[in-house]
Design a protein around this motif. Structure first.
Motif, PDB file in Angstrom:
ATOM      1  N   VAL A  86       0.762  -1.125  -0.088  1.00 10.65           N
ATOM      2  CA  VAL A  86       0.043   0.048  -0.092  1.00 10.65           C
ATOM      3  C   VAL A  86       0.793   1.247   0.164  1.00 10.65           C
ATOM      4  O   VAL A  86       0.709   1.982  -0.829  1.00 10.65           O
ATOM      5  N   THR A 126      -9.376  -4.115   0.758  1.00 13.00           N
ATOM      6  CA  THR A 126      -8.976  -2.696   0.586  1.00 13.00           C
ATOM      7  C   THR A 126      -9.921  -1.891  -0.418  1.00 13.00           C
ATOM      8  O   THR A 126     -10.111  -0.818  -0.536  1.00 13.00           O
ATOM      9  N   PHE A 177      -9.065 -10.719   3.387  1.00 14.98           N
ATOM     10  CA  PHE A 177      -9.123  -9.500   4.611  1.00 14.98           C
ATOM     11  C   PHE A 177      -7.411  -9.635   5.057  1.00 14.98           C
ATOM     12  O   PHE A 177      -7.060  -9.236   4.309  1.00 14.98           O
ATOM     13  N   ASN A 178      -7.221 -10.244   5.992  1.00 16.99           N
ATOM     14  CA  ASN A 178      -5.770 -10.193   6.591  1.00 16.99           C
ATOM     15  C   ASN A 178      -5.139 -11.609   6.700  1.00 16.99           C
ATOM     16  O   ASN A 178      -5.260 -12.071   7.807  1.00 16.99           O
ATOM     17  N   LEU A 199       1.226  -6.374  10.454  1.00 21.66           N
ATOM     18  CA  LEU A 199       1.381  -6.740  11.728  1.00 21.66           C
ATOM     19  C   LEU A 199       2.092  -7.818  12.131  1.00 21.66           C
ATOM     20  O   LEU A 199       3.093  -7.882  12.985  1.00 21.66           O
ATOM     21  N   THR A 215       5.875  -1.569  17.240  1.00 15.86           N
ATOM     22  CA  THR A 215       5.358  -0.242  17.390  1.00 15.86           C
ATOM     23  C   THR A 215       3.829  -0.349  17.376  1.00 15.86           C
ATOM     24  O   THR A 215       3.153  -0.951  16.307  1.00 15.86           O
ATOM     25  N   PHE A 217       0.232   1.182  16.720  1.00 16.95           N
ATOM     26  CA  PHE A 217       0.179   2.204  15.881  1.00 16.95           C
ATOM     27  C   PHE A 217      -1.509   2.743  16.498  1.00 16.95           C
ATOM     28  O   PHE A 217      -2.370   2.604  15.836  1.00 16.95           O
ATOM     29  N   GLY A 228      -6.421  -0.990  16.980  1.00 16.55           N
ATOM     30  CA  GLY A 228      -7.126  -1.597  15.522  1.00 16.55           C
ATOM     31  C   GLY A 228      -7.632  -2.799  15.714  1.00 16.55           C
ATOM     32  O   GLY A 228      -6.870  -3.820  16.189  1.00 16.55           O
TER      33      GLY A 228
HETATM   34  C1  WQD Z   1      -3.247  -4.287  10.883  1.00 14.56           C
HETATM   35  C2  WQD Z   1      -3.481  -3.687  12.219  1.00 14.56           C
HETATM   36  C3  WQD Z   1      -2.506  -1.353  12.250  1.00 14.56           C
HETATM   37  C4  WQD Z   1       1.718  -2.794  12.171  1.00 14.56           C
HETATM   38  C5  WQD Z   1      -2.975  -4.246   5.128  1.00 14.56           C
HETATM   39  C6  WQD Z   1      -3.449  -3.504   3.597  1.00 14.56           C
HETATM   40  C7  WQD Z   1      -4.433  -4.168   2.909  1.00 14.56           C
HETATM   41  C8  WQD Z   1      -3.964  -5.907   3.098  1.00 14.56           C
HETATM   42  C9  WQD Z   1      -3.660  -6.455   4.369  1.00 14.56           C
HETATM   43  C10 WQD Z   1      -3.394  -6.424   0.853  1.00 14.56           C
HETATM   44  C11 WQD Z   1      -3.706  -2.102  11.992  1.00 14.56           C
HETATM   45  C12 WQD Z   1      -2.057  -2.387  13.262  1.00 14.56           C
HETATM   46  C13 WQD Z   1       0.277  -2.857  12.108  1.00 14.56           C
HETATM   47  C14 WQD Z   1       2.615  -2.584  13.159  1.00 14.56           C
HETATM   48  C15 WQD Z   1       0.461  -2.117  14.301  1.00 14.56           C
HETATM   49  N1  WQD Z   1      -3.160  -6.135   1.941  1.00 14.56           N
HETATM   50  N2  WQD Z   1      -0.385  -2.404  13.319  1.00 14.56           N
HETATM   51  N3  WQD Z   1       1.829  -1.950  14.342  1.00 14.56           N
HETATM   52  O1  WQD Z   1      -3.333  -2.164   7.133  1.00 14.56           O
HETATM   53  O2  WQD Z   1      -5.279  -3.916   8.096  1.00 14.56           O
HETATM   54  O3  WQD Z   1      -4.133  -4.260   5.712  1.00 14.56           O
HETATM   55  O4  WQD Z   1      -2.703  -5.639   4.908  1.00 14.56           O
HETATM   56  O5  WQD Z   1      -4.613  -6.658   0.339  1.00 14.56           O
HETATM   57  O6  WQD Z   1      -4.455  -3.918   1.570  1.00 14.56           O
HETATM   58  O7  WQD Z   1      -3.674  -2.189   4.030  1.00 14.56           O
HETATM   59  O8  WQD Z   1      -2.975  -4.636   7.913  1.00 14.56           O
HETATM   60  O9  WQD Z   1      -1.097  -5.727   9.354  1.00 14.56           O
HETATM   61  O10 WQD Z   1      -0.774  -3.384   8.161  1.00 14.56           O
HETATM   62  O11 WQD Z   1      -2.617  -3.619  10.267  1.00 14.56           O
HETATM   63  O12 WQD Z   1      -0.050  -1.667  15.423  1.00 14.56           O
HETATM   64  O13 WQD Z   1       3.583  -2.509  13.033  1.00 14.56           O
HETATM   65  O14 WQD Z   1      -2.038  -3.701  12.901  1.00 14.56           O
HETATM   66  O15 WQD Z   1      -2.471  -0.032  12.809  1.00 14.56           O
HETATM   67  O16 WQD Z   1      -4.578  -1.688  13.035  1.00 14.56           O
HETATM   68  P1  WQD Z   1      -3.818  -3.544   7.352  1.00 14.56           P
HETATM   69  P2  WQD Z   1      -1.730  -4.335   8.925  1.00 14.56           P
END
Ligand code: WQD
Length: 337
Positions: A86, A126, A177-178, A199, A215, A217, A228
């Protein structure tokens, strides 16, 4: 039946290769290894004890892709190949639009030329953008907040228009999703290039001592514990969802968007605590401000997947955390030696 998997050497691609081989499908992989390695293909063969062809080819390469279709009788395609970071997509949008759209158009034109009409597409939650109507179902309006998401959105539209023009064409648009976790063998898993953004890879780096602390966030979101909430799904459940989607694509016509999620949302703190409990390994963290672009809560309605595909996620958060750590311990540097 023979399935072509573009990007089949990647994280979700390799797990889907295993699921399809174990169900008795024949597979072919086309991958340019920009975000993966041929070693991952060898690991799939090791897990399944099965052999299959793989082509080192860029899906944008028309002659290269026509060779794949010339040399093999392909019954269906699962299209994983694409750039998917992203943040990077915001920095180099033209590279994302060129690569993700061009590869898909080349693939669809090859399929038309060689009479292949069953398509499963790696889409993403997304496309729901910043919608807050949880759980998200497929009727939810779509709209994106970054170029990566817009490429998924545009490809979904290309597939709908292709299906509208060709009554024999069938496309299943899987909105992930994730995805997290790894195959129970620990032989295949997520191996992000460079510093990971997501994450779970960052939890693994922290637990393995590669990062001093995770970290977190933001802990001021309107969620139960302020962090989150996301719909984490075991990558093996996701892979099995693709096998169910192939079956659906062959038995139906038209374009159908379907969520692949568990329907459960877990917070960052819940993830950290589950990981520590399951793996008896601490995950130190620091609280940081919210990450720009993040939403508070996102989780799927899994109803349509259950109704149309007869598929439902089976694995829980503990298994996701256990299998992710098993991969990390067996492959401290991913697929790199
Ligand atoms: C998850 C949660 C962060 C890292 C992304 C893409 C999406 C899809 C899946 C492809 C959030 C929190 C994260 C960290 C944290 N990919 N976090 N510390 O953003 O839901 O989705 O991956 O299709 O397109 O946007 O996933 O794992 O980055 O974050 O606190 O070091 O973990 O704020 O709440 P996300 P993520």
């Amino acid at each position: 039946m023979t399935i072509l998997l573009t990007g089949g050497a990647g994280y979700i691609g390799t797990h889907t290769c295993v699921a399809l081989l174990e169900l008795g499908y024949d597979i072919i992989v086309a991958d340019n290894y920009i975000n993966s390695t041929p070693l991952a293909i060898d690991r799939v063969k090791e897990i399944t004890g099965k052999n299959f062809k793989s082509y080192d080819v860029d899906v944008c390469d028309i002659p290269g892709m026509e060779r794949v279709f010339e040399e093999n009788k392909i019954d269906a395609v699962i299209h994983f190949a694409g750039l998917k970071a992203v943040g990077e997509s915001c920095a180099i949008p033209l590279r994302y639009y060129r690569n993700n759209l061009d590869s898909t158009l080349t693939l669809l034109e090859c399929m038309q030329k060689y009479g292949v009409r069953n398509f499963v597409f790696s889409s993403s939650a997304t496309v729901y953008g910043t919608s807050q109507n949880m759980p998200l179902d497929e009727k939810e309006p779509t709209g994106c907040t970054n170029p990566y998401g817009w490429t998924k959105y545009m490809i979904e539209q290309i597939l709908r228009d292709t299906a509208a023009a060709d009554p024999e064409f069938s496309a299943v648009l899987l909105r992930y999703f994730n995805p997290i976790g790894a195959h129970e063998s620990g032989l295949i898993g997520e191996d992000p290039n460079g510093i990971p953004n997501n994450l779970m890879p960052r939890i693994l780096n922290t637990a393995a001592g590669k990062m001093k602390a995770l970290t977190v966030f933001g802990n001021d979101y309107p969620t139960p514990d302020g962090t989150g909430v996301r719909d984490y799904i075991h990558v093996c459940d996701l892979a099995e969802g693709h096998a169910a989607a192939i079956k659906y694509a062959v038995e139906h016509k038209g374009a159908e968007a379907i969520n692949l999620g568990t329907g459960n949302g877990y917070s960052v703190f819940e993830m950290i605590h589950t990981f520590e409990e399951v793996n008896h390994t601490p995950v130190p963290y620091t609280l940081e401000p919210r990450r720009p672009g993040d939403i508070a809560t996102c989780y799927a309605s899994p109803e349509k997947a259950e109704k149309c595909l007869g598929w439902k996620a089976k694995r829980g958060l503990a298994e996701m955390c256990r299998d992710a750590w098993n991969w990390q311990q067996k492959n401290p540097n991913g697929y790199k030696a």
